[in-house]
Design an enzyme around this catalytic site. Structure first.
Site, PDB file in Angstrom:
ATOM      1  N   VAL A  29       0.791  -1.120  -0.113  1.00  0.00           N
ATOM      2  CA  VAL A  29      -0.029   0.059   0.034  1.00  0.00           C
ATOM      3  C   VAL A  29       0.810   1.272   0.042  1.00  0.00           C
ATOM      4  CG1 VAL A  29      -1.702   1.528   1.456  1.00  0.00           C
ATOM      5  CG2 VAL A  29      -1.960  -1.157   1.060  1.00  0.00           C
ATOM      6  N   ARG A  30       2.024   1.168   0.977  1.00  0.00           N
ATOM      7  CA  ARG A  30       2.637   2.698   1.078  1.00  0.00           C
ATOM      8  C   ARG A  30       3.298   2.769  -0.028  1.00  0.00           C
ATOM      9  NH1 ARG A  30       3.107   3.457   7.562  1.00  0.00           N
ATOM     10  NH2 ARG A  30       0.918   3.915   7.803  1.00  0.00           N
ATOM     11  N   ARG A  77     -10.881 -19.411   1.227  1.00  0.00           N
ATOM     12  CA  ARG A  77     -10.757 -20.286  -0.221  1.00  0.00           C
ATOM     13  C   ARG A  77     -12.033 -20.238  -0.787  1.00  0.00           C
ATOM     14  NH1 ARG A  77      -5.924 -22.968   1.545  1.00  0.00           N
ATOM     15  NH2 ARG A  77      -5.662 -23.191   3.807  1.00  0.00           N
ATOM     16  N   ASP A 108       0.468 -21.958  -2.790  1.00  0.00           N
ATOM     17  CA  ASP A 108       0.542 -22.631  -3.747  1.00  0.00           C
ATOM     18  C   ASP A 108      -1.008 -22.468  -4.727  1.00  0.00           C
ATOM     19  OD1 ASP A 108       2.106 -24.867  -5.204  1.00  0.00           O
ATOM     20  OD2 ASP A 108       0.367 -26.070  -4.612  1.00  0.00           O
ATOM     21  N   GLY A 109      -2.189 -22.837  -3.917  1.00  0.00           N
ATOM     22  CA  GLY A 109      -3.557 -22.496  -4.830  1.00  0.00           C
ATOM     23  C   GLY A 109      -3.697 -21.403  -5.292  1.00  0.00           C
ATOM     24  N   ASP A 133       3.656 -22.685   4.804  1.00  0.00           N
ATOM     25  CA  ASP A 133       4.166 -24.159   4.345  1.00  0.00           C
ATOM     26  C   ASP A 133       5.621 -23.839   3.678  1.00  0.00           C
ATOM     27  OD1 ASP A 133       1.810 -25.065   5.044  1.00  0.00           O
ATOM     28  OD2 ASP A 133       0.841 -24.852   2.936  1.00  0.00           O
ATOM     29  N   GLU A 193      13.517 -37.187  17.882  1.00  0.00           N
ATOM     30  CA  GLU A 193      14.253 -38.409  17.654  1.00  0.00           C
ATOM     31  C   GLU A 193      13.786 -38.836  16.282  1.00  0.00           C
ATOM     32  OE1 GLU A 193      13.175 -37.485  20.691  1.00  0.00           O
ATOM     33  OE2 GLU A 193      15.233 -38.032  21.646  1.00  0.00           O
ATOM     34  N   GLN A 257       0.010 -22.789  14.970  1.00  0.00           N
ATOM     35  CA  GLN A 257       1.096 -22.418  14.062  1.00  0.00           C
ATOM     36  C   GLN A 257       0.724 -21.418  13.019  1.00  0.00           C
ATOM     37  OE1 GLN A 257       2.875 -26.577  12.832  1.00  0.00           O
ATOM     38  NE2 GLN A 257       0.622 -26.640  13.290  1.00  0.00           N
TER      39      GLN A 257
END
Ligand code: F6P
Length: 324
Positions: A29-30, A77, A108-109, A133, A193, A257
């Site tokens: 925007v700026r 979406r 991606d989409g 991702d 682990e 997350q």
């Protein structure tokens, strides 16, 4: 490339939100306004075009957002936009609003949608990589992944305390869609682990043998990170218990997350990429995705930006095992 000066752009965020998207919005925007280009914000992603949720953005509209997670433009979406008719309708509405270029912040989409608008409808678009991702070509990092990895690490550090105290096996599921990037980074950073990713076959028998041998040596807890695209934590936990006879628990970190204040790195990345997107528009270059490779701004065709595999995946997986 075109010599015609763009007078107004549209800006939207699409798909899963990511911390740092607001920093990118602010920069677009700026920077655009500083070049005399007006900006219309489109609410709720591509669906917002179809619903004509289009509002002019000013310098003030993006005050106090660089430090905030999520996206002030909201995101979604859209099934309708996914259809050929939806895209034709979107282009018509954009033109009615005198929007001459669409900047899409997404993964991606969202990039696929922007590519189709450019290639099949001749509508100028620019892609800005916004997804936790980190699965897009042309950039070392996508906006949001650094914060998401840190958020997951903080949560796993807490799980470690209880895993260690109660001498349990923990399976921790992280996001990432079809990519193992977050899982590999988080496993390495958390000192896990093992790590299970969608890009590689996983040998459960071998892992359970290692777990049994570890317990014989006195190893009292075990943390296994699984990417959501590779399996379900609760199923893996029950497989591990059946195969080892040892107690296990699972944690799905999920949408936690995607939230929270962006890290410094995500704010700076969003800001640099937002400015780079506007520079492209000023130069009359469209159908491009902006990114940062080895700390330099990098521009590639939008169509080449999707479906990246994490190039250090095997190095990370090996290290996780060696360091167990
Ligand atoms: O693409 C970002 C992402 O968070 C993926 O990691 C995850 O698979 C997906 O979005 C979840 O989407 P939703 O919030 O629509 O369930």
């Amino acid at each position: 490339m075109t010599d015609k000066k763009v007078k107004k752009i549209g800006l939207l965020t699409s798909g899963g939100d990511g911390p740092g998207m607001n920093a990118a919005i602010r920069a677009v925007v700026r920077c655009a306004l500083s070049h005399g280009i007006a900006v219309d914000g489109i609410m709720r992603g591509y669906q917002g075009i179809l619903n004509e949720e289009i509002i002019p953005l000013s310098h003030r509209s993006v005050s106090n957002i660089i430090n905030r997670g999520g996206t002030i433009l909201k995101t979604a979406r859209s099934r309708e936009f996914g259809t050929p008719e939806g895209k034709t309708k979107a282009v018509k509405i954009l033109k009615q609003h005198k929007i001459e270029c669409l900047v899409v912040i997404g993964g991606d989409g969202s990039y696929q949608g922007a590519t189709t608008l450019f290639e099949e409808h001749g509508f100028p678009t620019i892609g800005l990589p916004g997804t936790i991702d980190n699965d897009l070509y042309g950039t070392d990092q996508t906006i949001g992944c650094h914060t998401a990895v840190n958020t997951a690490l903080e949560a796993i550090d807490k799980v470690r305390d209880t895993a260690h105290s109660m001498e349990r096996i923990f399976i921790i599921e992280v996001m990432g869609n079809k990519s193992g990037y977050i899982a590999a980074e988080v496993a390495l950073g958390a000192g896990a682990e093992d790590v299970i990713v969608p890009e590689r076959r996983f040998d459960y028998e071998a892992m359970c043998t290692r777990i049994r041998e570890g317990y014989k040596r006195g190893k009292i807890s075990w943390m296994i990170v699984v990417a959501e695209g590779a399996g379900k934590a609760h199923e893996i936990a029950s497989t591990v218990t059946t195969m080892t006879g040892l107690e296990s628990r699972f944690v799905v970190l999920g949408h936690v997350q995607r939230g929270g204040d962006p890290t410094g790195r995500d704010r700076i990345l969003g800001t640099r990429l937002g400015a780079a997107a506007v520079n492209l528009i000023v130069r009359g270059e469209f159908g491009k995705a902006v990114g940062v490779l080895q700390d330099e701004i990098n521009i590639i065709p939008l169509r080449d930006a999707t479906h990246k595999e994490f190039k250090h995946l095997d190095e990370y997986r090996n290290l996780v095992k060696i360091l167990t």
